[in-house]
Design an enzyme around this catalytic site. Structure first.
Site, short mmCIF file in Angstrom:
data_model
loop_
_atom_site.label_atom_id
_atom_site.label_comp_id
_atom_site.label_asym_id
_atom_site.label_seq_id
_atom_site.Cartn_x
_atom_site.Cartn_y
_atom_site.Cartn_z
CD GLU A 110 -24.73 3.04 -0.68
OE1 GLU A 110 -24.74 3.94 -1.54
OE2 GLU A 110 -25.71 2.79 0.04
CD GLU A 132 -23.36 1.60 3.03
OE1 GLU A 132 -22.67 2.46 2.49
OE2 GLU A 132 -22.89 0.57 3.57
N GLY A 148 -14.91 -2.76 0.73
CA GLY A 148 -14.78 -1.31 0.76
C GLY A 148 -14.12 -0.72 -0.47
CD1 TRP A 202 -10.04 2.67 -4.78
CD2 TRP A 202 -10.03 4.87 -4.41
NE1 TRP A 202 -10.38 3.29 -5.96
CE2 TRP A 202 -10.38 4.65 -5.77
CE3 TRP A 202 -9.97 6.19 -3.97
CZ2 TRP A 202 -10.65 5.67 -6.68
CZ3 TRP A 202 -10.24 7.22 -4.87
CH2 TRP A 202 -10.58 6.95 -6.20
CG ASN A 203 -14.42 6.90 -1.91
OD1 ASN A 203 -14.57 5.80 -1.41
ND2 ASN A 203 -15.42 7.62 -2.37
CE LYS A 254 -31.76 7.43 -13.10
NZ LYS A 254 -31.97 8.34 -14.23
CB THR A 278 -1.02 -0.03 1.16
OG1 THR A 278 -1.89 1.10 0.98
CG2 THR A 278 -0.40 0.04 2.53
CD GLU A 320 -18.20 7.51 -10.15
OE1 GLU A 320 -18.02 6.31 -10.42
OE2 GLU A 320 -18.65 7.90 -9.07
O1 TXE Z 1 -13.50 0.27 -7.51
P1 TXE Z 1 -13.85 -1.22 -7.68
P2 TXE Z 1 -12.07 0.92 -7.50
C1 TXE Z 1 -15.58 4.27 -8.70
C2 TXE Z 1 -14.74 5.35 -9.30
C3 TXE Z 1 -13.42 4.72 -9.45
C4 TXE Z 1 -13.82 3.34 -9.84
C5 TXE Z 1 -12.79 2.30 -9.58
O2 TXE Z 1 -15.27 5.71 -10.54
O3 TXE Z 1 -12.63 5.30 -10.43
O4 TXE Z 1 -14.97 3.08 -9.06
O5 TXE Z 1 -12.44 2.26 -8.18
C6 TXE Z 1 -13.45 -4.97 -4.79
N1 TXE Z 1 -15.75 -9.23 -6.46
N2 TXE Z 1 -15.66 4.33 -7.27
O6 TXE Z 1 -11.06 0.28 -8.36
O7 TXE Z 1 -12.97 -1.87 -8.67
C7 TXE Z 1 -12.19 -4.17 -4.80
O8 TXE Z 1 -11.10 -4.97 -4.37
C8 TXE Z 1 -15.73 -8.68 -5.24
C9 TXE Z 1 -16.91 4.69 -6.73
O9 TXE Z 1 -11.73 1.02 -6.07
O10 TXE Z 1 -15.30 -1.27 -7.88
C10 TXE Z 1 -12.53 -3.04 -3.85
O11 TXE Z 1 -12.40 -3.47 -2.51
N3 TXE Z 1 -15.07 -7.57 -4.95
C11 TXE Z 1 -16.99 4.35 -5.29
C12 TXE Z 1 -14.01 -2.79 -4.16
O12 TXE Z 1 -14.48 -3.99 -4.76
C13 TXE Z 1 -14.40 -6.94 -5.94
C14 TXE Z 1 -15.78 4.62 -4.51
C15 TXE Z 1 -14.25 -1.64 -5.10
O13 TXE Z 1 -13.48 -1.83 -6.26
C16 TXE Z 1 -14.39 -7.45 -7.24
C17 TXE Z 1 -14.60 4.16 -5.15
C18 TXE Z 1 -15.10 -8.66 -7.49
N4 TXE Z 1 -15.17 -9.20 -8.69
C19 TXE Z 1 -14.57 4.07 -6.51
N5 TXE Z 1 -13.66 -6.62 -8.01
C20 TXE Z 1 -18.15 4.94 -4.55
N6 TXE Z 1 -19.35 4.47 -4.81
O14 TXE Z 1 -17.95 5.75 -3.68
C21 TXE Z 1 -13.22 -5.62 -7.22
N7 TXE Z 1 -13.67 -5.82 -5.96
#
Ligand code: TXE
Length: 696
Positions: A458, A670, A358, A360-361, A663, A234, A593
Site C-alpha cells: 500500500e 486490503e 506499518g 506512521w500516519n 500502477k 518516539t 506526493e
Molecule cells: O515511509 P517509508 P515513511 C509516504 C509519504 C511520506 C513518505 C515517507 O510520502 O512522506 O512515504 O514516510 C519501513 N525494508 N507515505 O518514512 O520510509 C519503515 O521503517 C523494510 C505513504 O514512513 O516507506 C516504516 O515502518 N521496511 C504511506 C515503513 O517501512 C522498511 C504512509 C514505511 O516507511 C525499509 C506513510 C526497508 N528497506 C508515508 N525501509 C501511505 N501509503 O499511506 C523502511 N521500512
C-alpha cells in the site's frame, strides 16, 4: 435493537446466571442443565452460545476479569499522578464488589480450577499480566525500570494476599475492603519516593523531568526486555516531548519472535475459523472498550487531533477486526466434480508467518488492517510499526493476548528500515505486507524476491478529484477539504490534484478559502482542534520545502503554507493549510506526493482533457468525481486509473470495500473478501474413487 445486541444481552444474562449458580453450588456441581434451568432457557441454547461447559466457564471468567480491567482502567484514567495510578490498581482489585461473598466464591472457584484447565489458566495468566503491566507502567514513572519490575511483582502479590485473607475471613463486611486497601497503600508508601509528581497518562510522561518509559519487544504474548538493545525515542510531534524509548529488535529478537510465531501459528491454525472468529471479535470489542485511551495515545504519538482519533483510527481498526472475525468461519475451499471415478476439493490454508510493516500516519488502523485478515486465515503475524509511531501496536498486542489470541500469533518487533529488512529477508516469513512510500515498496519487493515471498504493498499517491460544472459545490469543497486537510494531509489516498471546471473555479476557490480560513489548528489533545501537528520536524521541513518550491516554480499560493508558532505550538510541527492555484500540470507540487496540508487547484475545460490529465501520473491509488450527472460519473470513473474511487464524496474507506492501488501505488488489496486471497493459499486435492489405471 439489532440481533447482535440481543445476542450480547442473552450472553450476559447467561454469564450472570453462571456466576449466581457457581456461588451457590460450587464449580463441580455447576452444569449446563442447571444454568439453563436457572436462566429459564433450554440447555441447547446455552450450548449454542458457549459450546460446552468449559466454553461457558471460560466466558464467565473472562467477563469477571474484563469487568475488573475496566474498573481499573476507569480508576487509572481518573488518577492524576503515577502514585495515584498504582493506588487505582490496588483499589480496583480490592474494591468491595470484588470481595462480596458471591463474587469472591466464584473467583476462588475459578482460581482453584485453573490448575486443571488450560483454558482457565490462560485467562488467569492474562489477568495477572494485566495487573502487573498496569503497575509496572505507573511505577516506571517513579523509579528505575528494574526496581519498577520488582515492586510490581511485590505489590501484585500483596493485592492477591490481602484479597485472599479478607475474603476467607469469617464475616466479611465492606469496611474490610477499605482496611485492605489502607494496608496496601501504607506498604507502597514505604517503598516509593514520597514527593514524586508526574505523568497523568498511564504510561506517558507529562513532564520532561520524568524519565520516559522503556518499551521492550512484544514476543510470545509478553514484553521481552533486552537490556542490551539499542533504543529509539518516539516523540510527541505537537510538543517535542520524548514519549518513550523503544527497544530495537535485533536478529536474536527476530529469531525468538519466529520461534514463538511458529508455535502459536500451529495452535491458531488448528482452531476452526469460527473459534478464531470468536477470539477476534473479542479483540474488536476490547478495542472499542478502550477507544478513548487508545485515541489519546495515538494522538500523542502522531500529532493528529483527538477529534479524529476518537472517531476514526481505533474504530476503523476494530471494524476491520470484527469484519474478518465474521468471515473467518466462512473461509472454505470448494469441491469439484471430476466424474464418477474421482473428485477434487480445495483447501484454503494459511501461509504461515507473515510480516506487517506499518507507516506512521494511521498506526493502529494499519496494524489492524494487516493483522485482521492475516489472523482470520490462521497465520501468525510479526508486526513492525513505524519507528515514528510505535506505541499503539503494543496496546493492540496486549489486547490480542487479553482476548485469547494464542501467544506468538501477534508479535511486535519495533525498529526502523533495518528491522524491516530483517523481516523481509527472513526465510521463515512467507509474506510481507507494507504500507509506506513507493521507494520503500520497491525495495521491499526486490528483497522479498530472494525468498519468493508474497507481497502486498500500500504505497503513496497523487490522486485526482474532478469537480464538474454541475457538481454540488459545497459538497465538492467538503470532499476536497477532507481529501487534503484531514490528518493534516498525511493520508495516502488524498486527492491532492483538485481539477475544477473553469466555469465554477472562481466560486469554488472563494468559498474554499473562506472555509479553509476557519480550520482550527492547535493542541491535538483539545477536542476543538481540527488540524494538529505533522509527524516530525524533518517531515514538516519537507512539506514547507514543497510549498516554497511551488511558489518558486510559479504556482499561486492562495492561503496558508506557513509554519504556525503561536505560543506552545512553537514546540511542535504545525503548518497552516495551503491552497495553490496552478496553471499547469508540471509543477513539482502537482507531480510529487507531499503528504501535508497542501491542496492544488487545477482548471479544466473538457471531460476528455481532464481524464487524460488525471491519469497522467505514475500513481493510481484514489480518484474522485463530483457531478450530478450519473451517466458521466460512471463513465469517468471507468476511465480513471485508480484502485479506489469515489463518486460525490472522498476518502471514505469502509472495510467491506477493497482498498489498494493501481500502477505504482501498490499491489494487492486490503480489506473486503479480496484480502483473504492475499493471506491464504489454495491446496488442490485429487481423490481417486476407483483403482489406479496403470499401463505397467
Ligand atoms: O515511509 P517509508 P515513511 C509516504 C509519504 C511520506 C513518505 C515517507 O510520502 O512522506 O512515504 O514516510 C519501513 N525494508 N507515505 O518514512 O520510509 C519503515 O521503517 C523494510 C505513504 O514512513 O516507506 C516504516 O515502518 N521496511 C504511506 C515503513 O517501512 C522498511 C504512509 C514505511 O516507511 C525499509 C506513510 C526497508 N528497506 C508515508 N525501509 C501511505 N501509503 O499511506 C523502511 N521500512
Amino acid at each position: 435493537m439489532s440481533r447482535r445486541d440481543q445476542e450480547d444481552i442473552r450472553r450476559k444474562q447467561l454469564i450472570d446466571t453462571t456466576i449466581h449458580v457457581m456461588a451457590q453450588v460450587g464449580f463441580n456441581a455447576t452444569t449446563l442443565g442447571l444454568i439453563a434451568k436457572h436462566a429459564g432457557v433450554s440447555a441447547g441454547l446455552v450450548a449454542h452460545y458457549f459450546g460446552d461447559k468449559d466454553g461457558l466457564l471460560e466466558a464467565t471468567l473472562r467477563s469477571l476479569a474484563s469487568r475488573l480491567s475496566r474498573a481499573a482502567a476507569a480508576r487509572m484514567r481518573a488518577a492524576k499522578t503515577p502514585r495515584e495510578r498504582v493506588q487505582a490498581v490496588v483499589d480496583a482489585n480490592l474494591a468491595p464488589e470484588e470481595m462480596d461473598s458471591q463474587t469472591s466464591a466464584v473467583w476462588l472457584a475459578f482460581w482453584g480450577q485453573a490448575i486443571h484447565s488450560d483454558r482457565l489458566k490462560r485467562v488467569q495468566r492474562i489477568y495477572q499480566l494485566r495487573v502487573l503491566s498496569n503497575l509496572r507502567h505507573a511505577l516506571r514513572q517513579m523509579t528505575t525500570g528494574e526496581e519498577a519490575e520488582r515492586l510490581a511483582v511485590i505489590i501484585a502479590a500483596i493485592i492477591d494476599g490481602l484479597w485472599l485473607r479478607t475474603t476467607l475471613a469469617a464475616a466479611w463486611s465492606p469496611s474490610d475492603s477499605e482496611a485492605a486497601r489502607r494496608i496496601a497503600a501504607g506498604f507502597i508508601d514505604t517503598q516509593l519516593p514520597m514527593s514524586f509528581e508526574g505523568p497523568t497518562m498511564s504510561h506517558l510522561p507529562a513532564t520532561a523531568s520524568a524519565a520516559p518509559p522503556r518499551i521492550a519487544n512484544w514476543i510470545g504474548g509478553a514484553y521481552r526486555p533486552n537490556p542490551a538493545a539499542e533504543t529509539f525515542a518516539t516523540i510527541n510531534p505537537a510538543t517535542g516531548e520524548v514519549l518513550a524509548e523503544i527497544e530495537i529488535a535485533d536478529a536474536a529478537q527476530l529469531e525468538a519472535a519466529i520461534a514463538s510465531a511458529k508455535t502459536g501459528q500451529k495452535i491458531w491454525a488448528r482452531m476452526t475459523g469460527m473459534e478464531r472468529g470468536r477470539v477476534l471479535r473479542r479483540v474488536a470489542d476490547l478495542l472499542r472498550a478502550n477507544n478513548d485511551d487508545l485515541a489519546r495515545l495515538e494522538t500523542q504519538d502522531t500529532g493528529k487531533p483527538i477529534q479524529e482519533t476518537e472517531v476514526v483510527d481505533v474504530i476503523s481498526g476494530a471494524d476491520c477486526i470484527e469484519y474478518f472475525a465474521g468471515l473467518a468461519g466462512g473461509i472454505t475451499g470448494e469441491s469439484v466434480d471430476l466424474g464418477p471415478n474421482a473428485m477434487g476439493y480445495t483447501r484454503r490454508e494459511p501461509l504461515g508467518i507473515v510480516a506487517g510493516i506499518g507507516a506512521w500516519n494511521y498506526p493502529i488502523q494499519i496494524a489492524c488492517w494487516k493483522s485482521a485478515p492475516a489472523l482470520a486465515c490462521g497465520n501468525a503475524m510479526i508486526f513492525k510499526p513505524s519507528e515514528l509511531t510505535p506505541l499503539t501496536a503494543f496496546k493492540l498486542a496486549e489486547i490480542m493476548t487479553e482476548a485469547g489470541v494464542p501467544d506468538g500469533v501477534f508479535n511486535v518487533l519495533p525498529g526502523d528500515g533495518r528491522t524491516g529488512s530483517l523481516l523481509v529477508t527472513h526465510p521463515a516469513i512467507a509474506k510481507v505486507s507494507l504500507t509506506g512510500s513507493v521507494p520503500t515498496g520497491k525495495k521491499v519487493m526486490a528483497a522479498a524476491a530472494e525468498t519468493l515471498k508474497h507481497v502486498t504493498l500500500e504505497l503513496g499517491g497523487k490522486s485526482p478529484i474532478i469537480v464538474f460544472a454541475d457538481a454540488d459545490i459545497e459538497s465538492a469543497i467538503s470532499g476536497a477539504m477532507l481529501g487534503n486537510f484531514y490528518s493534516a494531509g498525511e493520508v495516502c489516498s488524498n486527492g491532492t490534484r483538485v481539477f475544477v471546471h473553469r466555469s465554477i473555479k472562481d466560486k469554488f476557490i472563494s468559498r474554499l478559502l473562506e472555509r479553509t480560513a476557519k480550520i482550527k489548528i492547535g493542541d491535538p489533545m483539545d477536542p476543538e482542534t481540527q488540524m494538529g501537528a505533522l509527524i516530525s520536524d524533518a517531515h514538516m521541513r519537507k512539506v514547507l520545502g514543497f510549498i516554497e518550491r511551488g511558489v518558486a516554480e510559479g504556482a499561486t499560493l492562495l492561503c496558508g503554507g506557513k509554519r504556525v508558532t503561536d505560543g506552545a505550538l512553537a514546540q511542535g510541527n504545525f503548518v497552516s493549510p495551503a491552497v495553490f492555484d496552478a496553471t499547469g500540470d508540471d509543477f513539482t507540487i502537482v507531480r510529487e506526493e507531499i503528504f501535508g496540508p497542501v491542496m492544488t487547484i487545477l482548471t479544466f475545460d473538457t471531460e476528455a482533457d481532464v481524464v487524460a490529465r488525471a491519469n497522467d501520473t505514475e500513481f493510481g491509488l484514489g480518484a474522485g468525481v463530483f457531478t450530478q450527472d450519473i451517466t458521466r460519473a460512471h463513465r469517468v470513473i471507468a476511465e480513471l486509473q485508480a484502485g479506489t474511487c469515489w463518486i460525490n464524496t472522498y476518502n471514505i474507506t469502509p472495510i467491506e470495500l477493497p482498498f489498494g492501488g493501481y500502477k505504482q501505488s501498490g499491489l494487492g488489496r486490503e480489506n473486503s473478501r479480496a484480502a483473504l486471497d492475499h493471506y491464504s493459499q489454495i491446496k488442490s486435492v485429487y481423490v481417486a474413487l476407483a483403482p489406479v489405471e496403470s499401463p505397467y
